[in-house]
Design a protein around this motif. Sequence first.
Motif, PDB file in Angstrom:
ATOM      1  N   ARG A   1       0.826  -1.217   0.000  1.00  0.00           N
ATOM      2  CA  ARG A   1       0.000   0.000   0.000  1.00  0.00           C
ATOM      3  C   ARG A   1       0.854   1.259   0.000  1.00  0.00           C
ATOM      4  O   ARG A   1       0.391   2.327  -0.352  1.00  0.00           O
ATOM      5  CB  ARG A   1      -0.928   0.006   1.218  1.00  0.00           C
ATOM      6  N   ARG A   2       2.107   1.128   0.433  1.00  0.00           N
ATOM      7  CA  ARG A   2       3.015   2.280   0.503  1.00  0.00           C
ATOM      8  C   ARG A   2       4.015   2.291  -0.639  1.00  0.00           C
ATOM      9  O   ARG A   2       4.950   3.083  -0.642  1.00  0.00           O
ATOM     10  CB  ARG A   2       3.734   2.269   1.850  1.00  0.00           C
ATOM     11  N   GLY A   3       3.843   1.370  -1.605  1.00  0.00           N
ATOM     12  CA  GLY A   3       4.733   1.351  -2.760  1.00  0.00           C
ATOM     13  C   GLY A   3       5.999   0.541  -2.582  1.00  0.00           C
ATOM     14  O   GLY A   3       6.968   0.749  -3.313  1.00  0.00           O
ATOM     15  N   PHE A   4       6.014  -0.381  -1.622  1.00  0.00           N
ATOM     16  CA  PHE A   4       7.167  -1.241  -1.390  1.00  0.00           C
ATOM     17  C   PHE A   4       6.753  -2.694  -1.562  1.00  0.00           C
ATOM     18  O   PHE A   4       5.599  -3.047  -1.341  1.00  0.00           O
ATOM     19  CB  PHE A   4       7.711  -1.065   0.039  1.00  0.00           C
ATOM     20  N   ALA A   5       7.704  -3.525  -1.932  1.00  0.00           N
ATOM     21  CA  ALA A   5       7.492  -4.972  -1.983  1.00  0.00           C
ATOM     22  C   ALA A   5       8.295  -5.585  -0.842  1.00  0.00           C
ATOM     23  O   ALA A   5       9.510  -5.403  -0.773  1.00  0.00           O
ATOM     24  CB  ALA A   5       7.958  -5.528  -3.316  1.00  0.00           C
TER      25      ALA A   5
ATOM     26  N   GLY B   1      12.322  -2.881  -7.645  1.00  0.00           N
ATOM     27  CA  GLY B   1      13.377  -3.870  -7.829  1.00  0.00           C
ATOM     28  C   GLY B   1      14.674  -3.596  -7.099  1.00  0.00           C
ATOM     29  O   GLY B   1      15.586  -4.419  -7.140  1.00  0.00           O
ATOM     30  N   ASP B   2      14.778  -2.458  -6.421  1.00  0.00           N
ATOM     31  CA  ASP B   2      15.986  -2.137  -5.652  1.00  0.00           C
ATOM     32  C   ASP B   2      15.740  -2.420  -4.173  1.00  0.00           C
ATOM     33  O   ASP B   2      14.720  -2.000  -3.621  1.00  0.00           O
ATOM     34  CB  ASP B   2      16.366  -0.658  -5.818  1.00  0.00           C
ATOM     35  N   THR B   3      16.677  -3.095  -3.534  1.00  0.00           N
ATOM     36  CA  THR B   3      16.560  -3.377  -2.106  1.00  0.00           C
ATOM     37  C   THR B   3      16.786  -2.085  -1.329  1.00  0.00           C
ATOM     38  O   THR B   3      17.829  -1.445  -1.463  1.00  0.00           O
ATOM     39  CB  THR B   3      17.577  -4.444  -1.671  1.00  0.00           C
ATOM     40  N   VAL B   4      15.789  -1.700  -0.534  1.00  0.00           N
ATOM     41  CA  VAL B   4      15.910  -0.493   0.280  1.00  0.00           C
ATOM     42  C   VAL B   4      16.101  -0.816   1.761  1.00  0.00           C
ATOM     43  O   VAL B   4      16.466   0.050   2.542  1.00  0.00           O
ATOM     44  CB  VAL B   4      14.709   0.461   0.078  1.00  0.00           C
ATOM     45  N   TYR B   5      15.834  -2.075   2.135  1.00  0.00           N
ATOM     46  CA  TYR B   5      16.078  -2.492   3.514  1.00  0.00           C
ATOM     47  C   TYR B   5      16.289  -4.000   3.525  1.00  0.00           C
ATOM     48  O   TYR B   5      15.546  -4.741   2.882  1.00  0.00           O
ATOM     49  CB  TYR B   5      14.918  -2.130   4.447  1.00  0.00           C
TER      50      TYR B   5
ATOM     51  N   TRP C   1       9.995  -3.403  13.702  1.00  0.00           N
ATOM     52  CA  TRP C   1       9.055  -2.920  12.688  1.00  0.00           C
ATOM     53  C   TRP C   1       9.056  -1.391  12.634  1.00  0.00           C
ATOM     54  O   TRP C   1       9.031  -0.796  11.562  1.00  0.00           O
ATOM     55  CB  TRP C   1       7.664  -3.479  12.955  1.00  0.00           C
ATOM     56  N   GLN C   2       9.123  -0.764  13.805  1.00  0.00           N
ATOM     57  CA  GLN C   2       9.177   0.704  13.858  1.00  0.00           C
ATOM     58  C   GLN C   2      10.451   1.203  13.177  1.00  0.00           C
ATOM     59  O   GLN C   2      10.421   2.170  12.421  1.00  0.00           O
ATOM     60  CB  GLN C   2       9.107   1.184  15.304  1.00  0.00           C
ATOM     61  N   ARG C   3      11.568   0.540  13.429  1.00  0.00           N
ATOM     62  CA  ARG C   3      12.844   0.937  12.819  1.00  0.00           C
ATOM     63  C   ARG C   3      12.779   0.803  11.294  1.00  0.00           C
ATOM     64  O   ARG C   3      13.220   1.693  10.563  1.00  0.00           O
ATOM     65  CB  ARG C   3      13.982   0.081  13.394  1.00  0.00           C
TER      66      ARG C   3
ATOM     67  N   THR D   1      10.706   3.609   9.895  1.00  0.00           N
ATOM     68  CA  THR D   1      11.455   4.873   9.943  1.00  0.00           C
ATOM     69  C   THR D   1      12.418   4.953   8.764  1.00  0.00           C
ATOM     70  O   THR D   1      12.509   5.993   8.092  1.00  0.00           O
ATOM     71  CB  THR D   1      12.211   4.988  11.281  1.00  0.00           C
ATOM     72  N   VAL D   2      13.130   3.853   8.498  1.00  0.00           N
ATOM     73  CA  VAL D   2      14.059   3.836   7.365  1.00  0.00           C
ATOM     74  C   VAL D   2      13.298   3.997   6.060  1.00  0.00           C
ATOM     75  O   VAL D   2      13.706   4.765   5.180  1.00  0.00           O
ATOM     76  CB  VAL D   2      14.886   2.525   7.367  1.00  0.00           C
ATOM     77  N   LEU D   3      12.175   3.299   5.906  1.00  0.00           N
ATOM     78  CA  LEU D   3      11.404   3.395   4.663  1.00  0.00           C
ATOM     79  C   LEU D   3      10.857   4.800   4.452  1.00  0.00           C
ATOM     80  O   LEU D   3      10.836   5.296   3.315  1.00  0.00           O
ATOM     81  CB  LEU D   3      10.270   2.380   4.655  1.00  0.00           C
TER      82      LEU D   3
END
Length: 144
Positions: free
Chosen positions: A33-37, A55-59, A132-134, A137-139
């Motif tokens: 829903r926030r645009g992440f997979a 397709g890019d790993t963000v976390y 999950w909070q961390r 925050t990063v996302l």
Amino acid sequence: MAVPATFSRYAEQDAALRYLGEQFAAALPGLGRRGFAGSVHVGDSRIAVRVERAGDTVYALDIQRGGIGGDETVNFVVGRHDAGSACSNGWARPVYDLAAGAAVLELHDLSLLGRGTEPRSYRREELFAALWQRINTVLASTVS
């Protein structure tokens, strides 16, 4: 009151890994829903949590059985690393909290949550909530 004779660090380690894997498996699909997979691979000795955008790993977070704190601990590695590398952003040892009358995870945070280096005790539910909070925050900082 003393630590119960039946308390087992290894049983608590298993319970923590199982719980964290289940919680990530339930929570990650909501990131769409926030645009992440989000994806999670739950293995016997490692949980691999990955969050991607286009397709890019963000976390990336690996939760591993054993580590620098001993084979009864749970090790946390943030970011992508070579398999088998000896990295750690923090580790948790199952301990019995006499005051609470229950097992908890004593987290040694090297850079996992950014809450300082003093060991802190978490119930499994509290540790998942903090992780999950961390992640969230990063996302939030990756969306510009």
